[in-house]
Write a protein that holds these residues in place. Structure first.
Motif, PDB file in Angstrom:
ATOM      1  N   MET A   1      23.603  -4.975   6.824  1.00  0.00           N
ATOM      2  CA  MET A   1      25.028  -5.108   6.887  1.00  0.00           C
ATOM      3  C   MET A   1      25.446  -6.090   7.485  1.00  0.00           C
ATOM      4  O   MET A   1      26.681  -6.597   7.549  1.00  0.00           O
ATOM      5  N   ASN A   2      24.580  -6.384   8.796  1.00  0.00           N
ATOM      6  CA  ASN A   2      25.076  -7.371   9.415  1.00  0.00           C
ATOM      7  C   ASN A   2      25.208  -8.914   8.912  1.00  0.00           C
ATOM      8  O   ASN A   2      25.965  -9.683   9.340  1.00  0.00           O
ATOM      9  N   LEU A   3      24.559  -8.996   7.763  1.00  0.00           N
ATOM     10  CA  LEU A   3      24.555 -10.055   6.967  1.00  0.00           C
ATOM     11  C   LEU A   3      25.910 -10.422   6.344  1.00  0.00           C
ATOM     12  O   LEU A   3      26.637 -11.483   6.395  1.00  0.00           O
ATOM     13  N   TYR A   4      26.626  -9.465   5.953  1.00  0.00           N
ATOM     14  CA  TYR A   4      28.145  -9.474   5.272  1.00  0.00           C
ATOM     15  C   TYR A   4      29.198  -9.224   6.432  1.00  0.00           C
ATOM     16  O   TYR A   4      30.363  -9.210   5.968  1.00  0.00           O
ATOM     17  N   ARG A   5      28.914  -9.033   7.473  1.00  0.00           N
ATOM     18  CA  ARG A   5      29.851  -8.595   8.527  1.00  0.00           C
ATOM     19  C   ARG A   5      31.045  -9.922   8.789  1.00  0.00           C
ATOM     20  O   ARG A   5      32.133  -9.314   8.831  1.00  0.00           O
ATOM     21  N   GLN A   6      30.428 -10.946   8.896  1.00  0.00           N
ATOM     22  CA  GLN A   6      31.330 -11.947   8.917  1.00  0.00           C
ATOM     23  C   GLN A   6      32.162 -12.379   7.774  1.00  0.00           C
ATOM     24  O   GLN A   6      33.056 -12.571   7.745  1.00  0.00           O
ATOM     25  N   SER A   7      31.635 -12.262   6.485  1.00  0.00           N
ATOM     26  CA  SER A   7      32.476 -12.315   5.243  1.00  0.00           C
ATOM     27  C   SER A   7      33.506 -11.351   5.263  1.00  0.00           C
ATOM     28  O   SER A   7      34.655 -11.637   4.844  1.00  0.00           O
ATOM     29  N   ALA A   9      34.874  -9.603   7.477  1.00  0.00           N
ATOM     30  CA  ALA A   9      35.754  -9.670   8.817  1.00  0.00           C
ATOM     31  C   ALA A   9      36.657 -10.942   8.296  1.00  0.00           C
ATOM     32  O   ALA A   9      37.943 -10.762   8.281  1.00  0.00           O
ATOM     33  N   LEU A  10      36.173 -12.043   7.590  1.00  0.00           N
ATOM     34  CA  LEU A  10      37.042 -13.147   7.350  1.00  0.00           C
ATOM     35  C   LEU A  10      37.978 -12.708   6.166  1.00  0.00           C
ATOM     36  O   LEU A  10      39.061 -12.666   6.074  1.00  0.00           O
ATOM     37  N   PHE A  11      37.350 -12.061   4.966  1.00  0.00           N
ATOM     38  CA  PHE A  11      37.963 -11.988   3.955  1.00  0.00           C
ATOM     39  C   PHE A  11      38.736 -10.471   3.721  1.00  0.00           C
ATOM     40  O   PHE A  11      39.541 -10.366   3.271  1.00  0.00           O
ATOM     41  N   GLY A  12      38.308  -9.589   4.537  1.00  0.00           N
ATOM     42  CA  GLY A  12      38.670  -8.318   4.762  1.00  0.00           C
ATOM     43  C   GLY A  12      39.971  -8.213   5.621  1.00  0.00           C
ATOM     44  O   GLY A  12      40.532  -7.461   5.487  1.00  0.00           O
ATOM     45  N   ILE A  13      39.518  -8.834   6.910  1.00  0.00           N
ATOM     46  CA  ILE A  13      40.821  -8.604   7.974  1.00  0.00           C
ATOM     47  C   ILE A  13      41.573  -9.946   8.378  1.00  0.00           C
ATOM     48  O   ILE A  13      42.770  -9.823   8.144  1.00  0.00           O
ATOM     49  N   VAL A  14      40.883 -10.796   8.554  1.00  0.00           N
ATOM     50  CA  VAL A  14      41.565 -12.233   9.017  1.00  0.00           C
ATOM     51  C   VAL A  14      42.443 -12.788   7.996  1.00  0.00           C
ATOM     52  O   VAL A  14      43.737 -12.854   8.281  1.00  0.00           O
ATOM     53  N   LEU A  15      42.032 -13.099   6.797  1.00  0.00           N
ATOM     54  CA  LEU A  15      42.822 -13.682   5.878  1.00  0.00           C
ATOM     55  C   LEU A  15      43.998 -12.486   5.242  1.00  0.00           C
ATOM     56  O   LEU A  15      45.190 -13.269   5.135  1.00  0.00           O
ATOM     57  N   PRO A  16      43.720 -11.440   5.218  1.00  0.00           N
ATOM     58  CA  PRO A  16      44.806 -10.466   4.862  1.00  0.00           C
ATOM     59  C   PRO A  16      45.930 -10.414   5.818  1.00  0.00           C
ATOM     60  O   PRO A  16      47.238 -10.358   5.883  1.00  0.00           O
TER      61      PRO A  16
END
Length: 179
Positions: A1-7, A9-16
């Motif tokens: 899951m660490n592998l997808y954490r950055q994606s 966070a970027l597409f699920g939190i920051v961009l919205p």
């Protein structure tokens, strides 16, 4: 899951969050522009409404003056010399003949005196009277009240040399404004 954490966070939190922030900023900007437009239109409407009410007030006052204006236009439409003669005859009937006499009447064809530099048409009237001071005051009052388009240009009063019965010679020049 660490592998997808950055994606995530970027597409699920920051961009919205950024999209929501841009959308909220856009909404506030549009709201403020609409509010400014509303305030501007309300002030223009108030100005228009105030002007309309003032115009209606002035029109009401003008409507009350319309009969006077028609009377003035009728007076200005008459030929000045004949109207003056008519008024003078009516005045002579009310005053004693020994105290009021018209001795000369001249009408100048061209403009002169006060009417030279003005586009309004006018004529010059020169009238000579013989009479007492009191009778002449009354005659002038009645003439100028009955014909408000006359503007006194010159008045000369001389003693009568022929007799000393209190008679004076009056030489009057009027500018008669015409239509």
């Amino acid at each position: 899951m660490n592998l997808y954490r950055q994606s995530i966070a970027l597409f699920g939190i920051v961009l919205p969050v950024l999209a929501c922030a841009v959308l909220i900023t856009l909404c506030f900007t549009l709201k403020s522009k609409m509010q400014d437009s509303l305030n501007n239109k309300q002030s223009l409407f108030k100005t228009y409404d105030r002007g309309r009410i003032d115009a209606l007030t002035v029109e009401g006052k003008i409507a009350l003056q319309r009969p006077h204006m028609e009377h003035w236009m009728e007076l200005l439409g008459e030929e000045s010399s004949s109207a003056v003669n008519t008024h003078l005859r009516a005045i002579a009937e009310t005053l004693p003949s020994k105290e009021f006499q018209k001795t000369a009447f001249e009408r100048s064809a061209g403009k002169g005196g006060l009417g030279t530099g003005i586009a309004q048409s006018s004529s010059q009237l020169r009238i000579v009277f013989r009479g007492t001071f009191r009778s002449m005051q009354r005659a002038f009052l009645e003439l100028e009240s009955g014909m408000p388009q006359l503007q006194l240009q010159e008045l000369r009063i001389d003693p009568n040399q022929q007799n000393s019965s209190g008679l004076l010679n009056f030489q009057v020049s009027y500018t008669a404004w015409e239509n």
